[in-house]
Design a protein around this motif. Sequence first.
Motif, PDB file in Angstrom:
ATOM      1  N   LEU A 322      11.204  -2.990   0.748  1.00 55.18           N
ATOM      2  CA  LEU A 322      10.338  -3.368   1.869  1.00 55.18           C
ATOM      3  C   LEU A 322       8.883  -3.769   1.029  1.00 55.18           C
ATOM      4  CD1 LEU A 322       9.627  -3.716   4.950  1.00 55.18           C
ATOM      5  CD2 LEU A 322       8.903  -1.306   4.646  1.00 55.18           C
ATOM      6  N   ALA A 323       8.762  -5.157   1.307  1.00 58.38           N
ATOM      7  CA  ALA A 323       7.455  -5.737   0.812  1.00 58.38           C
ATOM      8  C   ALA A 323       6.454  -6.283   1.989  1.00 58.38           C
ATOM      9  CB  ALA A 323       7.552  -6.750  -0.414  1.00 58.38           C
ATOM     10  N   ILE A 324       5.284  -5.577   2.142  1.00 61.85           N
ATOM     11  CA  ILE A 324       4.453  -5.916   3.262  1.00 61.85           C
ATOM     12  C   ILE A 324       3.204  -6.662   2.504  1.00 61.85           C
ATOM     13  CG2 ILE A 324       3.006  -5.452   5.055  1.00 61.85           C
ATOM     14  CD1 ILE A 324       5.283  -3.350   5.533  1.00 61.85           C
ATOM     15  N   LEU A 336      -7.085   1.615  -6.968  1.00 62.34           N
ATOM     16  CA  LEU A 336      -5.553   1.577  -6.770  1.00 62.34           C
ATOM     17  C   LEU A 336      -4.999   2.814  -6.996  1.00 62.34           C
ATOM     18  CD1 LEU A 336      -4.574  -1.845  -8.485  1.00 62.34           C
ATOM     19  CD2 LEU A 336      -3.978  -1.015  -6.260  1.00 62.34           C
ATOM     20  N   ASP A 337      -5.371   3.787  -8.052  1.00 63.51           N
ATOM     21  CA  ASP A 337      -4.878   4.894  -8.286  1.00 63.51           C
ATOM     22  C   ASP A 337      -5.066   5.990  -7.111  1.00 63.51           C
ATOM     23  OD1 ASP A 337      -4.220   4.119 -10.718  1.00 63.51           O
ATOM     24  OD2 ASP A 337      -5.866   4.884 -11.676  1.00 63.51           O
ATOM     25  N   LYS A 338      -6.166   5.899  -6.156  1.00 60.20           N
ATOM     26  CA  LYS A 338      -6.435   6.616  -5.205  1.00 60.20           C
ATOM     27  C   LYS A 338      -5.556   6.343  -3.998  1.00 60.20           C
ATOM     28  CE  LYS A 338     -11.145   6.745  -6.810  1.00 60.20           C
ATOM     29  NZ  LYS A 338     -12.648   6.476  -6.180  1.00 60.20           N
ATOM     30  N   LEU A 339      -4.937   5.337  -3.862  1.00 56.96           N
ATOM     31  CA  LEU A 339      -3.910   5.052  -2.731  1.00 56.96           C
ATOM     32  C   LEU A 339      -3.026   6.138  -2.611  1.00 56.96           C
ATOM     33  CD1 LEU A 339      -2.961   1.347  -3.093  1.00 56.96           C
ATOM     34  CD2 LEU A 339      -4.852   2.214  -1.550  1.00 56.96           C
ATOM     35  N   GLY A 340      -2.826   6.440  -1.174  1.00 52.74           N
ATOM     36  CA  GLY A 340      -2.094   7.595  -0.911  1.00 52.74           C
ATOM     37  C   GLY A 340      -2.672   9.005  -0.776  1.00 52.74           C
ATOM     38  N   MET A 341      -3.756   9.248  -1.355  1.00 52.62           N
ATOM     39  CA  MET A 341      -4.328  10.414  -1.565  1.00 52.62           C
ATOM     40  C   MET A 341      -5.106  10.714  -0.019  1.00 52.62           C
ATOM     41  SD  MET A 341      -6.315  10.773  -5.169  1.00 52.62           S
ATOM     42  CE  MET A 341      -5.381  10.824  -6.769  1.00 52.62           C
ATOM     43  N   ARG A 368      10.038   4.980  -3.464  1.00 51.16           N
ATOM     44  CA  ARG A 368       8.727   4.880  -4.362  1.00 51.16           C
ATOM     45  C   ARG A 368       7.888   3.830  -3.756  1.00 51.16           C
ATOM     46  NH1 ARG A 368       6.685   5.702  -9.606  1.00 51.16           N
ATOM     47  NH2 ARG A 368       5.448   4.063 -10.321  1.00 51.16           N
ATOM     48  N   ILE A 369       6.644   3.943  -3.690  1.00 55.97           N
ATOM     49  CA  ILE A 369       5.645   3.063  -3.069  1.00 55.97           C
ATOM     50  C   ILE A 369       4.624   2.306  -4.265  1.00 55.97           C
ATOM     51  CG2 ILE A 369       3.390   2.546  -1.719  1.00 55.97           C
ATOM     52  CD1 ILE A 369       4.621   4.579   0.316  1.00 55.97           C
ATOM     53  N   ASP A 370       4.523   1.147  -4.358  1.00 51.69           N
ATOM     54  CA  ASP A 370       3.539   0.405  -5.454  1.00 51.69           C
ATOM     55  C   ASP A 370       2.778  -0.541  -4.838  1.00 51.69           C
ATOM     56  OD1 ASP A 370       4.731   1.578  -8.050  1.00 51.69           O
ATOM     57  OD2 ASP A 370       6.587   0.861  -7.320  1.00 51.69           O
ATOM     58  N   ILE A 380       2.508  -4.254  -0.572  1.00 52.52           N
ATOM     59  CA  ILE A 380       2.613  -2.942  -0.701  1.00 52.52           C
ATOM     60  C   ILE A 380       4.238  -3.044  -0.786  1.00 52.52           C
ATOM     61  CG2 ILE A 380       2.739  -0.469   0.239  1.00 52.52           C
ATOM     62  CD1 ILE A 380       0.113  -1.223  -0.589  1.00 52.52           C
ATOM     63  N   TYR A 381       4.622  -2.351  -1.974  1.00 53.87           N
ATOM     64  CA  TYR A 381       6.354  -2.265  -2.037  1.00 53.87           C
ATOM     65  C   TYR A 381       6.713  -0.958  -1.716  1.00 53.87           C
ATOM     66  CZ  TYR A 381       5.669  -6.789  -4.440  1.00 53.87           C
ATOM     67  OH  TYR A 381       5.251  -7.935  -4.907  1.00 53.87           O
TER      68      TYR A 381
END
Length: 400
Positions: A322-324, A336-341, A368-370, A380-381
């Motif tokens: 799923l790509a948005i 970028l490294d802080k995404l999801g915190m 997995r989210i990348d 966002i994948y």
Amino acid sequence: MGYDSLSREEIINELTELRRKITELELAQLGQYQTEYPDHKRRDTISLSEDKYYQAFLWSPDIITISTLKEGRLIEINQAFINMFGFERHEVIGHLAAELGIWNIPSERKLMMYEIREKGRINNFEARLSTREGTIINTLISADKIEVEGEPHLLCLVKDITEQKALQNELIKLDRLNLVGEMAVSIGHEIRNPMTSVRGFLQMFEDKYNEDKEFLDLMIEELDRANSIITEFLSLAKNKLVELKPRKLNTVINNILPLIEASARTQDKTIKLEMEHTPYLLLDEKEIDQLILNLVYNGLESMPLSGIITIKIYKEEDKVVLAIHDQGCGIKPADLDKLGMPFFTTKQQRIGLGLAVCYGIAKRHNARIDAETSSKGTIIYVRFPIHKEKPVMESEKGTS
């Protein structure tokens, strides 16, 4: 006697004896050569030793460089350097690392050289380096002073730890998610109960204090907002139960598409779909609804008027992706490294739980989210694993 009539032990003994005789013959030939050509003995030994060391240098899996100590001019590199950074050998030898743009943060090199001058060497100095194409690599650098033709040089060993760093960041995120989730379960209900009582009394007072209805409505609205934040906290619970059933992502998106499109229209923005036929996945539909809505709403908020959100679904090896893709201004590399915190956000009036909830949902689905980002937008994948065993199909709402 043929080998087919021998036991395993007898075959091993025969091969061992054969190997011994070959070794004796090789040593005899070498001794005869050294007797006949004594001047070549030392030279050949040194040449063989040097060749072995050079081959080890050249084909080491880690990057090895030799540079002048004062200027940092590269005089030797190995194949791993060429493979990693994408330069040809002739483009590197004789040039400064700064000229090649390898140091993503020049101040890191200055700090590294300062430590080398002070201590004579460094071990596991962490630095972010850049390839020819601009890809950032997380590395650990160990370096020591050596002499080459009487001049001081620097021998550097560079280890690529990009994957380890990404895994470490994922573990940090998950630890924080678990901590916040445990806090939410512990205190969420204790906070909700008195809030529900207060909200009920405020609604009762609306008829009695009609002249203050505006203020009462505002207090009710704030209580509802606080309640929605608690709901998001509870979504981070580590041991939250999920109900996984065979579903297609296409179907899930089609079911919530009217809600997404209505939200986009109110902001003068557009939703674009590019969905391939993909296999069934084991999904908790309510959780996937929340994940998609959070990601789409984040994208909508990041874009100016007339922006387009593209939602793609496609198969990639053993994954359904799923790509948005939004058309916002992108995310700063440092963020970028802080995404999801939990509690990290780049938007005002937000508490930073939306993406944290998405990471928690992805974890419960073994997904997995990348993220990829640039000045033209962010993608966002979410990669969902395809189960090898074909799931038992259930009737689904909507079309796939």
